[in-house]
Design a protein around this motif. Structure first.
Motif, PDB file in Angstrom:
ATOM      1  N   PHE A  38      34.967  28.704  57.311  1.00 29.30           N
ATOM      2  CA  PHE A  38      36.156  29.466  56.941  1.00 29.30           C
ATOM      3  C   PHE A  38      36.941  28.753  55.844  1.00 29.30           C
ATOM      4  O   PHE A  38      37.387  29.389  54.879  1.00 29.30           O
ATOM      5  CB  PHE A  38      37.047  29.690  58.163  1.00 29.30           C
ATOM      6  CG  PHE A  38      38.419  30.178  57.807  1.00 29.30           C
ATOM      7  CD1 PHE A  38      38.626  31.492  57.441  1.00 29.30           C
ATOM      8  CD2 PHE A  38      39.503  29.312  57.843  1.00 29.30           C
ATOM      9  CE1 PHE A  38      39.897  31.940  57.108  1.00 29.30           C
ATOM     10  CE2 PHE A  38      40.765  29.754  57.512  1.00 29.30           C
ATOM     11  CZ  PHE A  38      40.970  31.067  57.140  1.00 29.30           C
ATOM     12  N   LEU A  39      37.122  27.449  55.971  1.00 27.89           N
ATOM     13  CA  LEU A  39      37.858  26.703  54.956  1.00 27.89           C
ATOM     14  C   LEU A  39      37.162  26.749  53.603  1.00 27.89           C
ATOM     15  O   LEU A  39      37.819  26.869  52.565  1.00 27.89           O
ATOM     16  CB  LEU A  39      38.051  25.248  55.396  1.00 27.89           C
ATOM     17  CG  LEU A  39      39.071  25.010  56.497  1.00 27.89           C
ATOM     18  CD1 LEU A  39      39.130  23.516  56.824  1.00 27.89           C
ATOM     19  CD2 LEU A  39      40.435  25.511  56.085  1.00 27.89           C
ATOM     20  N   ILE A  40      35.830  26.664  53.615  1.00 24.42           N
ATOM     21  CA  ILE A  40      35.081  26.724  52.359  1.00 24.42           C
ATOM     22  C   ILE A  40      35.249  28.091  51.714  1.00 24.42           C
ATOM     23  O   ILE A  40      35.525  28.191  50.506  1.00 24.42           O
ATOM     24  CB  ILE A  40      33.592  26.396  52.606  1.00 24.42           C
ATOM     25  CG1 ILE A  40      33.437  24.922  52.976  1.00 24.42           C
ATOM     26  CG2 ILE A  40      32.757  26.746  51.386  1.00 24.42           C
ATOM     27  CD1 ILE A  40      32.067  24.550  53.476  1.00 24.42           C
ATOM     28  N   PHE A  41      35.102  29.162  52.496  1.00 27.68           N
ATOM     29  CA  PHE A  41      35.278  30.509  51.948  1.00 27.68           C
ATOM     30  C   PHE A  41      36.702  30.730  51.450  1.00 27.68           C
ATOM     31  O   PHE A  41      36.913  31.354  50.413  1.00 27.68           O
ATOM     32  CB  PHE A  41      34.918  31.569  52.983  1.00 27.68           C
ATOM     33  CG  PHE A  41      33.448  31.765  53.178  1.00 27.68           C
ATOM     34  CD1 PHE A  41      32.535  31.439  52.197  1.00 27.68           C
ATOM     35  CD2 PHE A  41      32.967  32.283  54.359  1.00 27.68           C
ATOM     36  CE1 PHE A  41      31.183  31.621  52.374  1.00 27.68           C
ATOM     37  CE2 PHE A  41      31.611  32.479  54.558  1.00 27.68           C
ATOM     38  CZ  PHE A  41      30.713  32.139  53.559  1.00 27.68           C
ATOM     39  N   ALA A  42      37.680  30.218  52.173  1.00 25.30           N
ATOM     40  CA  ALA A  42      39.073  30.365  51.752  1.00 25.30           C
ATOM     41  C   ALA A  42      39.326  29.618  50.446  1.00 25.30           C
ATOM     42  O   ALA A  42      40.015  30.124  49.552  1.00 25.30           O
ATOM     43  CB  ALA A  42      40.006  29.867  52.840  1.00 25.30           C
ATOM     44  N   ALA A  43      38.765  28.425  50.305  1.00 24.48           N
ATOM     45  CA  ALA A  43      38.945  27.647  49.077  1.00 24.48           C
ATOM     46  C   ALA A  43      38.286  28.337  47.891  1.00 24.48           C
ATOM     47  O   ALA A  43      38.874  28.422  46.803  1.00 24.48           O
ATOM     48  CB  ALA A  43      38.378  26.243  49.255  1.00 24.48           C
ATOM     49  N   VAL A  44      37.071  28.852  48.085  1.00 18.11           N
ATOM     50  CA  VAL A  44      36.377  29.557  47.000  1.00 18.11           C
ATOM     51  C   VAL A  44      37.159  30.807  46.613  1.00 18.11           C
ATOM     52  O   VAL A  44      37.328  31.107  45.424  1.00 18.11           O
ATOM     53  CB  VAL A  44      34.930  29.913  47.417  1.00 18.11           C
ATOM     54  CG1 VAL A  44      34.305  30.886  46.438  1.00 18.11           C
ATOM     55  CG2 VAL A  44      34.097  28.650  47.529  1.00 18.11           C
ATOM     56  N   SER A  45      37.645  31.532  47.593  1.00 19.76           N
ATOM     57  CA  SER A  45      38.422  32.735  47.321  1.00 19.76           C
ATOM     58  C   SER A  45      39.706  32.386  46.574  1.00 19.76           C
ATOM     59  O   SER A  45      40.112  33.097  45.658  1.00 19.76           O
ATOM     60  CB  SER A  45      38.749  33.443  48.630  1.00 19.76           C
ATOM     61  OG  SER A  45      39.570  34.548  48.399  1.00 19.76           O
ATOM     62  N   PHE A  46      40.338  31.299  46.953  1.00 22.04           N
ATOM     63  CA  PHE A  46      41.568  30.879  46.293  1.00 22.04           C
ATOM     64  C   PHE A  46      41.300  30.455  44.857  1.00 22.04           C
ATOM     65  O   PHE A  46      42.068  30.768  43.946  1.00 22.04           O
ATOM     66  CB  PHE A  46      42.214  29.734  47.069  1.00 22.04           C
ATOM     67  CG  PHE A  46      43.498  29.247  46.469  1.00 22.04           C
ATOM     68  CD1 PHE A  46      44.643  30.014  46.534  1.00 22.04           C
ATOM     69  CD2 PHE A  46      43.549  28.016  45.832  1.00 22.04           C
ATOM     70  CE1 PHE A  46      45.830  29.565  45.973  1.00 22.04           C
ATOM     71  CE2 PHE A  46      44.721  27.565  45.276  1.00 22.04           C
ATOM     72  CZ  PHE A  46      45.870  28.330  45.338  1.00 22.04           C
ATOM     73  N   ILE A  47      40.208  29.724  44.642  1.00 22.28           N
ATOM     74  CA  ILE A  47      39.877  29.240  43.298  1.00 22.28           C
ATOM     75  C   ILE A  47      39.485  30.393  42.392  1.00 22.28           C
ATOM     76  O   ILE A  47      39.923  30.474  41.246  1.00 22.28           O
ATOM     77  CB  ILE A  47      38.758  28.183  43.370  1.00 22.28           C
ATOM     78  CG1 ILE A  47      39.295  26.910  44.020  1.00 22.28           C
ATOM     79  CG2 ILE A  47      38.208  27.882  41.991  1.00 22.28           C
ATOM     80  CD1 ILE A  47      38.229  25.888  44.352  1.00 22.28           C
ATOM     81  N   MET A  48      38.651  31.298  42.906  1.00 18.49           N
ATOM     82  CA  MET A  48      38.209  32.432  42.092  1.00 18.49           C
ATOM     83  C   MET A  48      39.376  33.376  41.800  1.00 18.49           C
ATOM     84  O   MET A  48      39.528  33.838  40.683  1.00 18.49           O
ATOM     85  CB  MET A  48      37.080  33.192  42.792  1.00 18.49           C
ATOM     86  CG  MET A  48      35.821  32.371  43.000  1.00 18.49           C
ATOM     87  SD  MET A  48      35.130  31.728  41.485  1.00 18.49           S
ATOM     88  CE  MET A  48      34.414  33.201  40.832  1.00 18.49           C
ATOM     89  N   GLY A  49      40.152  33.659  42.816  1.00 21.16           N
ATOM     90  CA  GLY A  49      41.340  34.500  42.637  1.00 21.16           C
ATOM     91  C   GLY A  49      41.008  35.846  42.038  1.00 21.16           C
ATOM     92  O   GLY A  49      39.869  36.306  42.035  1.00 21.16           O
ATOM     93  N   ARG A  50      42.028  36.467  41.500  1.00 20.52           N
ATOM     94  CA  ARG A  50      41.836  37.741  40.792  1.00 20.52           C
ATOM     95  C   ARG A  50      41.867  37.451  39.316  1.00 20.52           C
ATOM     96  O   ARG A  50      42.903  37.092  38.763  1.00 20.52           O
ATOM     97  CB  ARG A  50      42.927  38.724  41.163  1.00 20.52           C
ATOM     98  CG  ARG A  50      42.829  39.201  42.562  1.00 20.52           C
ATOM     99  CD  ARG A  50      43.798  40.322  42.765  1.00 20.52           C
ATOM    100  NE  ARG A  50      43.656  40.850  44.113  1.00 20.52           N
ATOM    101  CZ  ARG A  50      44.021  42.049  44.443  1.00 20.52           C
ATOM    102  NH1 ARG A  50      44.557  42.852  43.564  1.00 20.52           N
ATOM    103  NH2 ARG A  50      43.863  42.472  45.685  1.00 20.52           N
ATOM    104  N   ARG A  51      40.759  37.650  38.689  1.00 26.61           N
ATOM    105  CA  ARG A  51      40.691  37.441  37.245  1.00 26.61           C
ATOM    106  C   ARG A  51      40.619  38.803  36.565  1.00 26.61           C
ATOM    107  O   ARG A  51      40.035  39.738  37.105  1.00 26.61           O
ATOM    108  CB  ARG A  51      39.458  36.619  36.902  1.00 26.61           C
ATOM    109  CG  ARG A  51      39.520  35.227  37.486  1.00 26.61           C
ATOM    110  CD  ARG A  51      38.348  34.413  37.071  1.00 26.61           C
ATOM    111  NE  ARG A  51      38.463  33.067  37.660  1.00 26.61           N
ATOM    112  CZ  ARG A  51      37.566  32.150  37.516  1.00 26.61           C
ATOM    113  NH1 ARG A  51      36.478  32.383  36.836  1.00 26.61           N
ATOM    114  NH2 ARG A  51      37.751  30.975  38.061  1.00 26.61           N
TER     115      ARG A  51
END
Length: 55
Positions: A38-51
């Motif tokens: 969960f932490l890994i997915f949350a970090a990736v989602s946060f880094i990718m964000g909405r571009r």
């Protein structure tokens, strides 16, 4: 995924209180792995964000 981690953590706590150490250990490990995923997915989602879309 976080809800599954919490569920397995609760199972581990109840099993520990009942003296089922094997079940408690296994449930604790599963909860730990799910929390890390969960932490890994949350970090990736946060880094990718909405571009903005590339045009």
């Amino acid at each position: 995924m976080l809800s599954w981690a919490v569920t397995f953590l609760i199972v581990a706590i109840v099993a520990g209180l009942l003296g089922l150490t094997g079940v408690a250990g296994t449930a604790t490990q599963i909860a730990y792995v799910l929390f890390i995923v969960f932490l890994i997915f949350a970090a990736v989602s946060f880094i990718m964000g909405r571009r903005p879309p590339v045009t």
